[in-house]
Motif scaffolding. Structure first.
Motif, short mmCIF file in Angstrom:
data_model
loop_
_atom_site.label_atom_id
_atom_site.label_comp_id
_atom_site.label_asym_id
_atom_site.label_seq_id
_atom_site.Cartn_x
_atom_site.Cartn_y
_atom_site.Cartn_z
N ASP A 267 0.81 -1.22 0.00
CA ASP A 267 0.00 0.00 0.00
C ASP A 267 0.84 1.27 0.00
O ASP A 267 0.34 2.36 0.27
CB ASP A 267 -0.96 0.01 1.20
N THR A 268 2.13 1.16 -0.34
CA THR A 268 3.01 2.33 -0.35
C THR A 268 2.61 3.28 -1.48
O THR A 268 2.34 2.86 -2.60
CB THR A 268 4.48 1.91 -0.54
N VAL A 269 2.58 4.57 -1.16
CA VAL A 269 2.39 5.63 -2.16
C VAL A 269 3.58 6.57 -2.05
O VAL A 269 4.29 6.60 -1.04
CB VAL A 269 1.06 6.39 -1.95
N ARG A 270 3.82 7.33 -3.10
CA ARG A 270 4.92 8.30 -3.09
C ARG A 270 4.43 9.67 -2.66
O ARG A 270 3.34 10.10 -3.04
CB ARG A 270 5.55 8.40 -4.49
N LEU A 271 5.25 10.35 -1.87
CA LEU A 271 4.94 11.72 -1.48
C LEU A 271 4.76 12.59 -2.72
O LEU A 271 5.43 12.39 -3.72
CB LEU A 271 6.06 12.28 -0.61
N PRO A 272 3.81 13.54 -2.67
CA PRO A 272 3.14 14.05 -1.47
C PRO A 272 1.93 13.24 -1.00
O PRO A 272 1.26 13.66 -0.05
CB PRO A 272 2.70 15.45 -1.90
N LEU A 273 1.62 12.11 -1.63
CA LEU A 273 0.56 11.26 -1.12
C LEU A 273 1.06 10.47 0.08
O LEU A 273 2.26 10.18 0.19
CB LEU A 273 0.07 10.29 -2.20
N VAL A 274 0.16 10.12 0.97
CA VAL A 274 0.49 9.30 2.13
C VAL A 274 -0.57 8.20 2.27
O VAL A 274 -1.66 8.30 1.70
CB VAL A 274 0.55 10.12 3.45
N GLN A 275 -0.21 7.16 3.01
CA GLN A 275 -1.15 6.07 3.25
C GLN A 275 -2.34 6.56 4.07
O GLN A 275 -2.23 7.55 4.81
CB GLN A 275 -0.43 4.92 3.96
N VAL A 276 -3.45 5.86 3.97
CA VAL A 276 -4.65 6.25 4.71
C VAL A 276 -4.44 6.03 6.20
O VAL A 276 -3.56 5.26 6.62
CB VAL A 276 -5.90 5.50 4.22
N SER A 277 -5.25 6.68 7.00
CA SER A 277 -5.18 6.52 8.45
C SER A 277 -5.56 5.10 8.85
O SER A 277 -6.21 4.36 8.09
CB SER A 277 -6.12 7.50 9.13
N ASP A 278 -5.15 4.71 10.05
CA ASP A 278 -5.49 3.37 10.55
C ASP A 278 -7.00 3.18 10.59
O ASP A 278 -7.51 2.08 10.29
CB ASP A 278 -4.91 3.16 11.95
N TYR A 279 -7.73 4.23 10.95
CA TYR A 279 -9.18 4.11 11.04
C TYR A 279 -9.79 3.81 9.66
O TYR A 279 -10.59 2.87 9.52
CB TYR A 279 -9.80 5.40 11.60
N THR A 280 -9.38 4.60 8.66
CA THR A 280 -9.92 4.38 7.32
C THR A 280 -9.49 3.03 6.77
O THR A 280 -10.27 2.33 6.12
CB THR A 280 -9.50 5.52 6.38
N ALA A 281 -8.25 2.65 7.04
CA ALA A 281 -7.77 1.34 6.59
C ALA A 281 -8.64 0.23 7.17
O ALA A 281 -9.01 -0.72 6.47
CB ALA A 281 -6.32 1.14 6.98
N GLY A 282 -8.98 0.35 8.44
CA GLY A 282 -9.84 -0.65 9.07
C GLY A 282 -11.20 -0.72 8.42
O GLY A 282 -11.76 -1.81 8.23
N GLN A 283 -11.76 0.44 8.07
CA GLN A 283 -13.06 0.48 7.41
C GLN A 283 -13.00 -0.15 6.01
O GLN A 283 -13.90 -0.88 5.60
CB GLN A 283 -13.56 1.93 7.30
N ILE A 284 -11.91 0.15 5.29
CA ILE A 284 -11.75 -0.43 3.95
C ILE A 284 -11.62 -1.95 4.04
O ILE A 284 -12.22 -2.69 3.24
CB ILE A 284 -10.51 0.19 3.24
N ILE A 285 -10.85 -2.42 5.00
CA ILE A 285 -10.66 -3.88 5.16
C ILE A 285 -11.99 -4.55 5.49
O ILE A 285 -12.32 -5.60 4.93
CB ILE A 285 -9.60 -4.15 6.25
N LYS A 286 -12.78 -3.94 6.37
CA LYS A 286 -14.10 -4.51 6.68
C LYS A 286 -14.97 -4.59 5.44
O LYS A 286 -15.68 -5.57 5.22
CB LYS A 286 -14.81 -3.64 7.74
N GLU A 287 -14.92 -3.55 4.62
CA GLU A 287 -15.77 -3.50 3.43
C GLU A 287 -15.31 -4.53 2.39
O GLU A 287 -16.14 -5.20 1.78
CB GLU A 287 -15.76 -2.08 2.83
N ILE A 288 -14.00 -4.64 2.19
CA ILE A 288 -13.49 -5.58 1.18
C ILE A 288 -13.81 -7.02 1.58
O ILE A 288 -14.02 -7.89 0.73
CB ILE A 288 -11.98 -5.38 0.93
N GLN A 289 -13.85 -7.27 2.89
CA GLN A 289 -14.13 -8.63 3.36
C GLN A 289 -15.57 -9.06 3.03
O GLN A 289 -15.86 -10.24 2.91
CB GLN A 289 -13.88 -8.73 4.86
N LYS A 290 -16.47 -8.09 2.84
CA LYS A 290 -17.84 -8.41 2.48
C LYS A 290 -17.92 -9.04 1.08
O LYS A 290 -18.86 -9.77 0.77
CB LYS A 290 -18.71 -7.15 2.50
N PHE A 291 -16.92 -8.71 0.24
CA PHE A 291 -16.93 -9.23 -1.13
C PHE A 291 -16.20 -10.56 -1.24
O PHE A 291 -16.16 -11.14 -2.31
CB PHE A 291 -16.30 -8.21 -2.07
#
Length: 291
Positions: A267-291
């Protein structure tokens, strides 16, 4: 032009933790997307973080992608910028082996007039040996390619074959669809509105979320193109929360989080982009698991 009906994926560029291009991850992603049933891939669109790649990295990625695809699906190269002379030079020098078209975003930052946008794309069209797809994304460029300019370009240059339209302006989309030359392609550039855009006559989408969910995205788009909107509606609604989460802290950081969860790449991105916050990552993981 039927090459660009259906689902295209603006593929991300995987990076190692040290920021170097991860070619094993890119190979995994390409195979995953093709196995997922998409119709074509876009290499180094803005989702591929092309703004942070140097010219040698771009050449290597384009060549590697074409070699991995091996003609299994159609392939588009993203070549754009806000220096027209430089873009024209890149287009003219581009190794077209394995590629079917060029996607070029309207210039960012300069805020050209409509005449400036027209002349920019005129120069690209006159120097490209491949068909050209316009890309209008005012949310990123801070300038809009008007319906009138799109129609003018479509009529004046036979090798300008379509537009990836991401303005979200349905009045503008309506005007283009009504006035465009026959065969000129309207392609959704915005995942959440692909469903209604196809109802108006768009031929598909160039998707971000499809990096992680190629099968779900392409199945839904095909249902729409077959005028089975009732069946497509469920898939459209199922994707809403995942789509929102993928963009809430910027693209492609969100969809790269999902790809890491799926074991495709990091999930590495190059600056000036940064990885999503832990909270958002957790939400994305929960959502992807539904599929």
């Amino acid at each position: 032009m039927n090459k660009f009906y259906g689902t295209g994926i603006a593929i991300v560029t995987p990076f190692h933790a040290d920021g170097q291009v991860d070619y094993d991850g890119l190979k995994n992603l390409i195979n995953y997307l093709i196995d997922g049933g998409v119709e074509y891939l876009v290499s180094l669109g803005t989702t591929g973080e092309s703004a942070t790649l140097n010219s040698e990295e771009k050449k290597k990625i384009w060549a590697f992608t074409a070699d991995m695809v091996k003609g299994r699906v159609n392939l588009v190269a993203g070549i754009g910028g806000n220096n027209t002379a430089e873009v024209v030079e890149q287009v003219a020098a581009f190794d077209t082996t394995g590629y079917d078209a060029i996607l070029s975003a309207s210039p960012a930052y300069n805020k050209p007039t409509q005449e400036g946008i027209y002349q920019h794309y005129k120069a690209i069209a006159e120097n490209s040996s491949l068909p050209v797809i316009l890309y209008n994304v005012p949310g990123r460029t801070c300038s809009n390619v008007s319906a009138e300019t799109t129609i003018r370009l479509a009529r004046d240059f036979k090798n300008i074959i379509g537009i990836k339209e991401a303005s979200g302006n349905f009045d503008q989309i309506n005007q283009i669809m009504r006035d465009k030359p026959e065969g000129f392609l309207m392609i959704s550039g915005d995942d959440p509105v692909s469903f209604p855009m196809i109802a108006l006559g768009a031929v598909g989408v160039i998707s971000v979320i499809g990096n992680a969910l190629p099968r779900q995205t392409s199945d839904m788009i095909r249902l729409c193109l077959n005028n089975n909107f009732k069946a497509a509606q469920k898939g459209h609604y199922d994707l809403i929360d995942f789509t929102r989460l993928c963009f809430v802290e910027g693209s492609p950081a969100g969809v790269k989080t999902a790809l890491k969860q799926l074991g495709i790449c990091g999930d590495t991105v190059r600056l000036p982009l940064v990885q999503v916050s832990d909270y958002t990552a957790g939400q994305i993981i929960k959502e992807i698991q539904k599929f």
